[in-house]
Design an enzyme around this catalytic site. Structure first.
Site, PDB file in Angstrom:
ATOM      1  N   GLU A   1       0.840  -1.336   0.102  1.00  0.00           N
ATOM      2  CA  GLU A   1      -0.122   0.155  -0.090  1.00  0.00           C
ATOM      3  C   GLU A   1       0.804   1.232  -0.074  1.00  0.00           C
ATOM      4  OE1 GLU A   1      -2.791  -0.336   3.303  1.00  0.00           O
ATOM      5  OE2 GLU A   1      -4.032  -2.091   2.206  1.00  0.00           O
TER       6      GLU A   1
ATOM      7  N   HIS B   1      -9.046  10.388   4.429  1.00  0.00           N
ATOM      8  CA  HIS B   1      -8.762   9.295   3.318  1.00  0.00           C
ATOM      9  C   HIS B   1      -9.080   9.820   2.085  1.00  0.00           C
ATOM     10  CE1 HIS B   1      -8.766   5.621   1.212  1.00  0.00           C
ATOM     11  NE2 HIS B   1      -8.514   4.928   2.385  1.00  0.00           N
TER      12      HIS B   1
ATOM     13  N   ARG C   1      -0.980   9.159   2.266  1.00  0.00           N
ATOM     14  CA  ARG C   1      -2.370   9.708   2.091  1.00  0.00           C
ATOM     15  C   ARG C   1      -2.617  11.123   1.996  1.00  0.00           C
ATOM     16  NH1 ARG C   1      -5.812   5.395   6.161  1.00  0.00           N
ATOM     17  NH2 ARG C   1      -5.213   3.757   4.726  1.00  0.00           N
TER      18      ARG C   1
ATOM     19  N   HIS D   1     -10.781  10.250   8.199  1.00  0.00           N
ATOM     20  CA  HIS D   1     -10.843   8.778   8.553  1.00  0.00           C
ATOM     21  C   HIS D   1     -10.475   8.376   9.726  1.00  0.00           C
ATOM     22  CE1 HIS D   1     -10.226   4.770   6.843  1.00  0.00           C
ATOM     23  NE2 HIS D   1      -8.866   4.936   6.686  1.00  0.00           N
TER      24      HIS D   1
ATOM     25  N   ARG E   1      -0.469   8.905   9.772  1.00  0.00           N
ATOM     26  CA  ARG E   1      -0.448   7.436   9.914  1.00  0.00           C
ATOM     27  C   ARG E   1      -0.234   6.782   8.335  1.00  0.00           C
ATOM     28  NH1 ARG E   1      -4.512   3.042   9.305  1.00  0.00           N
ATOM     29  NH2 ARG E   1      -5.866   4.489   8.271  1.00  0.00           N
TER      30      ARG E   1
END
Length: 572
Positions: free
Chosen positions: A122, A242, A297, A358, A393
């Site tokens: 990811e 997100h 992100r 998110h 994160r």
């Protein structure tokens, strides 16, 4: 279990998995239940949690070519060098064992054709290290843990119990937590739980924003209760949006009613080769970052935000249709099914997406064993700020952090339980919250309507002025507007006969949303730089001298309103 008029319950250890039971609360409960009776308190159904909504997976070093150092490096880079290095090392080192424990408990993850665990990659990760169960990993982890919890005779689960406030007292200079007041939202009865140890595993506060991937119950209850109980709060300015939630208005068939929470399109879609386009079908991510769709992100969310503002468009497109149909359907069955309901086939059409709130990287400040500055109060999962995430994160590190810290909090909890001198008699120390039956149905209906209107107004202020891109002027304006809105709401409640000791689900949620929104705004105003998820046009650069966590100490900077005070007076 001892009861007093069926209203006071004494437990060795209490897990406040309110609003939900996610991985942190369940994992901790299973371990501490070997040493005493455990009450698990949840605001909704046990499965209504961010864990259950987690699609992507859980990251851990399980491949021979990967290393703890590499996972640490990726975490620290994503966290914009604000991460606590010792915390990062602990989580990355202990993570693989926590995954193996889940597998031993019956969690079933995807395997490749060679029989080994299938590891996905990811955004922000330099290796394939994401363990997953198709695109429903959280649900699978929770299924395995819930099954074990239900079968444990030492664990009692209290559903539909909304936590109102922690019960605290002073012992010299220390604040001590001795339990919690709750309201059974089905019977409207106030239940007081007295316990020697309390773990908050209550998730985040996504609903301070109008669009969030969090379940409806994520209203920041744990963070707000802890703040009111004098716990130290840290890094609340770092709200992760997100980048890719499903944009309903871009679907061929518009949903008939608005969603309570946005539908998440997992990061793994981009990890598997998904490409972002604007509505003119121009690929835009390479213009912003050399890592393109695999950038972290915050970079992707800001890039989408910039495209939307520049082009005056409502959403962008995420396209995975160039991949083989069979592969798309096997990797993303849940996403494919959801989109198909509204006339969109992701195997040959792009998915309309927008950013949505998110994950809260900040929260209740925790030590290396989940301990807080309040004795007897521990935290794990999204409610906690352990220092792992820093300013942003890394994808799939949240389930890992929850597993590691839930496990680390066990031994100190047991030690504290054994040394605690408090007992059931302490339950009489605090006055009781009151359910407002005396107000009558007309006044309650007015209060509910006003509270829902105020909730939407607060969310709108947060999105407009405390969103993905910020400025000092906008933040100061938000601070002022939130203060005015809260004063107006409180005044209306008290005009209708509401009293400070009264409790109701929506009013108490509103109280917590106000508290968390103010914590985010005051933290954002305190950071005079742009780092990770906090981007401000007035201080657009990283400043090495500012590479410190934001800390809100007990009783500091937040005006004393109903939302920032405990309902009960401190006992002598």
């Amino acid at each position: 279990m001892h009861t007093e008029r069926a209203l006071v319950v004494m437990w060795s250890i209490k897990v406040l998995a309110d609003p939900k039971i996610g991985v942190a609360g369940l994992r901790y409960a299973l371990e501490v239940a070997k040493h005493g009776s455990v009450a698990v308190i949840t605001k909704a159904e046990p499965h209504e949690s961010n864990t259950n909504y987690a699609q992507g997976g859980v990251s851990a070093v399980l491949c021979p070519s990967d290393s703890v150092e590499s996972h640490m490096h990726d975490t620290i880079v994503a966290g914009a060098y604000l991460c606590d290095e010792e915390t990062v090392r602990i989580v990355c080192t202990e993570g693989p064992d926590r995954i193996r424990e889940l597998i031993a408990m019956g969690a079933s993850f995807d395997h490749g054709e060679d029989g080994n665990l299938h590891l996905a990659r990811e955004g922000g990760h330099s290796h394939r290290r994401i363990v997953h169960a198709a695109d429903m990993t959280g649900r699978e982890i929770e299924r395995a843990l819930l099954e074990a919890v239900v079968n444990d005779p030492n664990i009692s689960v209290f559903e539909h119990h909304f936590a109102i406030d922690l019960l605290t007292c002073q012992d010299g200079s220390d604040t001590v937590c001795l339990g919690v007041d709750t309201m059974n939202t089905e019977t409207q009865e106030v239940i007081r739980f007295i316990s020697k140890v309390t773990l908050l595993a209550s998730g985040g506060a996504g609903h301070i924003y109008p669009s969030t991937t969090n379940p409806p119950v994520a209203t920041g209850d744990g963070m707000a209760m802890a703040h009111r109980a004098q716990a130290v709060i840290s890094n609340m300015e770092f709200v992760q949006f997100h980048p890719t939630a499903l944009a309903d208005e871009g679907l061929p068939v518009t949903p008939t009613k608005s969603r309570e929470n946005a539908f998440l399109i997992t990061e793994a879609v981009r990890g598997d080769g998904g490409i972002l386009y604007n509505l003119s079908m121009e690929r835009f991510m390479p213009l912003y970052d050399e890592r393109a769709e695999l950038a972290p992100r915050d970079v992707v969310a800001r890039s989408i935000d910039d495209q939307l503002k520049k082009r005056h468009e409502k959403y962008v497109l995420l396209d995975i249709s160039h991949k083989p149909r069979k592969k798309i359907l096997s990797h993303f069955p849940n996403i494919a099914a959801e989109c198909l309901q509204y006339g969109l086939d992701i195997t040959y059409q792009p998915i309309p997406v927008i950013p949505a709130a998110h994950y809260m990287c900040g929260g209740v400040r925790a030590g290396l064993q989940g301990e807080t500055n309040v004795r007897g109060l521990y935290v794990a999962g999204e409610v906690a700020c352990t220092g792992l995430h820093g300013a942003n994160r890394l994808a799939s590190n949240s389930l890992l952090e929850a597993l590691v810290f839930a496990r680390r909090a066990v031994q100190p909890s047991i030690d504290h339980m054994k040394s605690s001198k408090y007992d059931l008699g302490t339950s009489k120390w605090w006055s009781r919250p009151v359910v407002p039956f005396s107000l009558g149905s007309e006044a309650m209906e007015k209060i509910l309507l006003m509270t829902r209107k105020v909730r939407r107004e607060l969310q709108s202020i947060m999105w407009e002025y405390v969103g993905i891109v910020r400025s000092t002027t906008w933040l100061q304006f938000a601070e002022q507007k939130i203060g005015e809105l809260e004063a107006k709401w409180e005044e209306y409640l008290f005009q209708q006969g509401w009293e400070p000791t009264m409790v109701g689900l929506e009013a108490c949620e509103m109280r917590n949303l106000f508290c968390c929104a103010k914590l985010v705004v005051s933290s954002a105003l305190a950071r005079h730089e742009s780092r990770g998820l906090h981007y401000t046009i007035d201080f657009p650069n990283l400043e090495e001298s500012k590479r410190l966590p934001t800390v809100i100490l007990p009783g500091s900077s937040v005006k004393s309103t109903w939302s920032s005070r405990q309902l009960h007076k401190q006992p002598l």
